[in-house]
Design an enzyme around this catalytic site. Structure first.
Site, PDB file in Angstrom:
ATOM      1  CE  LYS B 183      -9.797 -21.714   0.795  1.00 59.81           C
ATOM      2  NZ  LYS B 183      -9.676 -20.288   1.136  1.00 59.81           N
ATOM      3  CB  THR B 237       5.310 -24.386  -5.704  1.00 60.85           C
ATOM      4  OG1 THR B 237       5.093 -24.032  -7.078  1.00 60.85           O
ATOM      5  CG2 THR B 237       6.063 -25.700  -5.662  1.00 60.85           C
ATOM      6  CD  GLU B 257      -1.904 -22.229 -12.728  1.00 61.11           C
ATOM      7  OE1 GLU B 257      -0.689 -22.082 -12.493  1.00 61.11           O
ATOM      8  OE2 GLU B 257      -2.711 -21.309 -12.713  1.00 61.11           O
ATOM      9  CB  CYS B 291       0.852 -18.346 -11.373  1.00 59.51           C
ATOM     10  SG  CYS B 291      -0.544 -18.537 -12.471  1.00 59.51           S
TER      11      CYS B 291
END
Lengths: 296, 477
Positions: B183, B237, B257, B291
């Site tokens: 997705k 997160t 991740e 990130c």
């Protein structure tokens, strides 16, 4: 009439036996539960064995604090040193093999011969894991051929503080098999002993206290797993969790609590008699990758 | 006398956009059973690019069933050496159609063509090429003599590196013998759909890769689906925690991740010119939508001022604007929502007393833009020092001793990346040991390679992507 502890009847020799008080093991000390509570531990055959400390949620938090304080120095000790410390644990266990066999026999209802075998296997398990201390990083680490002028390597590092719910049935071999892989890689452990069979764990703590394991690296709680496990699963200073010793129907809630700070969670039931895989060693390490340019 | 750059736009003619896109299920492009769709836009111009099908729970059902059938059928039965050749094929087609992918990525994402062309697309191809070679060598991966695939992998990826993240997810999963339901992010679905075309072109058996476009609810349906054996998620997160809770107790495997607040630590003996380039690359690469960005600069006190002076001079030369222009350094912010978030956090930095600076730069009238921004006098309690901004905003803190640098760098629940700048080798290795981060760059930053494991400590998630270690995420071993 209150139930009497074993051996309370005066033996034929006329000497009154001295009983051991089973306490918690937190930060290298043996405190009673701060709650002042205890619970009765019976043998597999239903004989009353002792009172064990019934650890409270506060005791669990204290154990995490002790583990956190001890972990960085333990992790920065050399792998060679950690291997020797775990090997020394095996040595001390060997010296007290008879005591452990009796304790296992009482806890698990095993025959004397089976109990001796369990103790021998536990000692051998510690020796096996002790040997991994300075090999694990070689086997699990790597240098990586990246497409550029960089030296790139990957090494395992301990996750930090690991909470372990020890197996409920296998009071010594199971316990050693879940504890050793946690500490040998440089983590500090908070172990919740088997609820109904906690006494070998407390005696193992006494061995740890006299075998060069730094205070706080191993902490042992006795009490209700169902009371202590959620505290540890939700604790923000616990980095990983082995919930293999939790009842299967308790695991989903523990995993949800563990998601609060994204703990690494292990559920792995093994045949304790078999040679372990590396899964428990791999479960509580992080791999770190370092890039460094190559040039003149 | 001053020199100016003439416009150097990359042609977008290499890309043929369809007015609308269907889902990719079982080897075919099919309309969504949900009947819903959404629009994806070019964030640099706000121009709508296409209408894209939005997968609902019934579409997830269908895709998972297709993936299951492929796992139990052709893909599961295929020898590793044959699987490998499919992955090599995909890698080659990605290389052949590289420019098309780069332009499409830049249109949908807003990142500079220089980056999509030189980083995203070549690395995506490299990921397939690297993992292809693993498919028939898994027993040598150090995970036991006979590691087995997990089954159907549900993979949810973010909008910051749409194609590259698809490659990071698909390549190891397929090499390990799993089948996939991918997705892509709602704002950047197009390159994953083009990758689906490539899978078709490579004759990948139907159902091995399925692509379901949609928003968060599509992802949630995929996570909740009991036919999915493994979830791999890259994103925030906050969402990672929700997924961990959703997967709790199901026995299904999970790798995450997640976010980061990487420290880029510059010592007084650092090679300053390289460090300035590294700081710029660390936080302004991909508009800071990274990130593992070096979003906190920790400068040793004696060089903090001169370093900042050089940094400001360097920022003056950055070119912000048309992402398709080959000279552009800073592209568009990916979405209005993200722009609002960056603005809110930057405003909080000012309110909390940090000093804000941006180079003089004219933002285009249309589209979503944010200038490269530096905050000085930042304290560790400021939101801009603690929260992931995911934008071109650098928070500068200072330190005196290596121990203080370590304490400040580690003062975060994240643990994804860190950078060290010093000429002293022993200090690099000591710092690398102390830093709680999954990736440590010494005298460099934001380097990626398929052979190099990537992933976080603590609340930056668990599991690795890339290298031998990344295979573990897709194997029962």
């Amino acid at each position: 009439m209150p139930e009497r502890l074993p051996g309370a009847e005066r033996p034929r020799s006329g000497r009154l036996e001295v009983h051991k008080t089973y306490k918690l093991f937190i930060g290298g000390a043996f405190p009673r539960s701060e709650s002042g509570r205890s619970y009765v531990v019976s043998s597999a055959g239903g004989r009353r064995l002792a009172n064990a400390a019934l650890a409270s949620r506060k005791d669990a938090r204290d154990a995490v604090a002790a583990a956190r304080a001890a972990q960085p120095a333990w992790a920065s000790s050399t792998a060679y040193n950690r291997g020797q410390v775990v090997y020394r644990l095996a040595e001390m266990l060997e010296g007290r093999a008879a005591q452990f066999a009796a304790s296992v026999a009482a806890a698990e209802g095993a025959t004397a011969r089976a109990s001796r075998r369990i103790v021998a296997a536990s000692i051998d398990r510690l020796v096996w894991y002790a040997g991994w201390a300075d090999k694990f990083a070689q086997v699990v680490g790597s240098s990586n051929p990246v497409a550029g002028p960089y030296f790139n390597f990957t090494i395992p590092e301990p996750t930090g503080v690991v909470a372990v719910l020890a197996p409920q049935v296998s009071s010594l071999l199971g316990l050693v098999s879940v504890l050793a892989p946690v500490v040998v890689t440089g983590n500090a452990a908070v172990v919740v002993a088997s609820e109904a069979r906690p006494l070998p764990a407390v005696t193992l703590a006494e061995v740890a206290a006299t075998s060069d394991v730094p205070a706080g690296v191993v902490n042992v709680l006795t009490g209700r797993t169902g009371e202590l496990a959620p505290v540890l699963a939700g604790h923000m200073d616990v980095g990983a969790l082995d919930i293999s010793g939790a009842a299967p129907d308790a695991r989903p809630d523990l995993e949800r609590l563990a998601a609060g700070n994204l703990k690494r969670v292990l559920v792995l039931e093994e045949d304790w008699a078999a040679v372990p895989s590396l899964r428990r060693l791999r479960a509580f390490v992080e791999v770190k990758t370092v890039w460094h340019p190559v040039g003149i | 006398m001053s020199f100016t750059y003439a416009p150097a736009p990359e042609s977008r003619e290499i890309v043929t956009l369809q007015p609308s896109y269907d889902l990719f299920v079982n080897g075919d492009f099919v309309p969504a059973l949900s009947g819903r769709s959404f629009s994806t836009t070019n964030p640099a111009t706000e121009e709508p690019l296409a209408d894209v099908a939005s997968a609902g729970p019934e579409d997830v059902d269908r895709a998972v069933a297709a993936a299951r059938a492929a796992f139990e059928g052709p893909w599961g039965k295929m020898r590793g050496s044959e699987r490998a050749k499919f992955l090599f094929r995909i890698a080659r087609v990605l290389q052949e159609r590289a420019r098309e992918f780069a332009v499409l990525e830049t249109l949908d994402n807003g990142k500079p063509i220089r980056e999509s062309r030189d980083v995203d697309v070549p690395l995506a191809a490299a990921h397939f090429f690297y993992h292809a070679g693993w498919a028939d060598k898994l027993e040598h991966a150090g995970l036991g003599p006979a590691p087995r695939p997990l089954g159907v992998a549900g993979q949810i990826i973010p909008w910051n590196f749409p194609l590259l993240m698809a490659a990071w997810k698909l390549a190891p999963a397929l090499a390990a013998g799993n089948t996939c339901v991918l997705k892509p992010a709602e704002t950047t679905p197009l390159s994953a759909l083009l990758l689906a075309r490539v899978c078709q072109e490579a004759d990948l058996p139907p159902g091995v890769v399925n692509v379901l476009t949609g928003a968060g609810d599509t992802g949630a349906a995929l996570v909740a689906h009991r036919g999915v054996d493994k979830i791999a998620f890259t994103g925030s997160t906050e969402v990672g925690r929700e997924i961990a809770r959703a997967v709790a107790g199901t026995g299904r495997r999970l790798t995450l991740e997640l976010g980061g607040k990487g420290a880029n630590i510059v010592f007084e003996d650092a090679p300053i010119d390289q460090a300035v380039e590294g700081i710029v690359n660390g936080i302004f690469f991909n508009q800071g939508h990274v990130c593992c960005a070096g979003s906190r600069l920790l400068a040793q006190e004696p060089i903090a001022e001169p370093l900042l002076e050089r940094l400001r001079q360097r920022l003056d030369t950055l070119r912000l604007g048309d992402p398709l222009d080959k000279n552009t350094d800073i592209g568009a912010i990916n979405s209005k929502d993200q722009l609002d978030k960056i603005r809110a956090l930057a405003d909080s930095g000012e309110k909390e007393g940090a000093g804000r600076w941006s180079p003089p730069c004219r933002l285009p009238a249309r589209g979503y833009w944010f200038p490269p921004t530096i905050f000085t006098n930042v304290s560790q309690s400021h939101r801009i020092a603690k929260e992931e901004i995911f934008g071109p905003v650098l928070s500068v803190l200072t330190f005196r001793t290596p121990a203080e640098a370590v304490a400040k760098a580690n003062n975060t629940p994240y643990g994804l990346s860190a950078g060290i700048w010093t000429e002293k080798g022993s200090r690099i290795l000591w710092m690398a040991q102390q830093l709680e981060a999954g990736v440590v760059w010494a005298n460099t930053f934001n380097r990626f390679d398929p052979a190099s494991p990537f992933g976080g400590y603590q609340e930056s998630g668990f599991g690795r992507e890339g290298g031998r270690h990344g295979l573990e995420a897709y194997l029962d071993a």
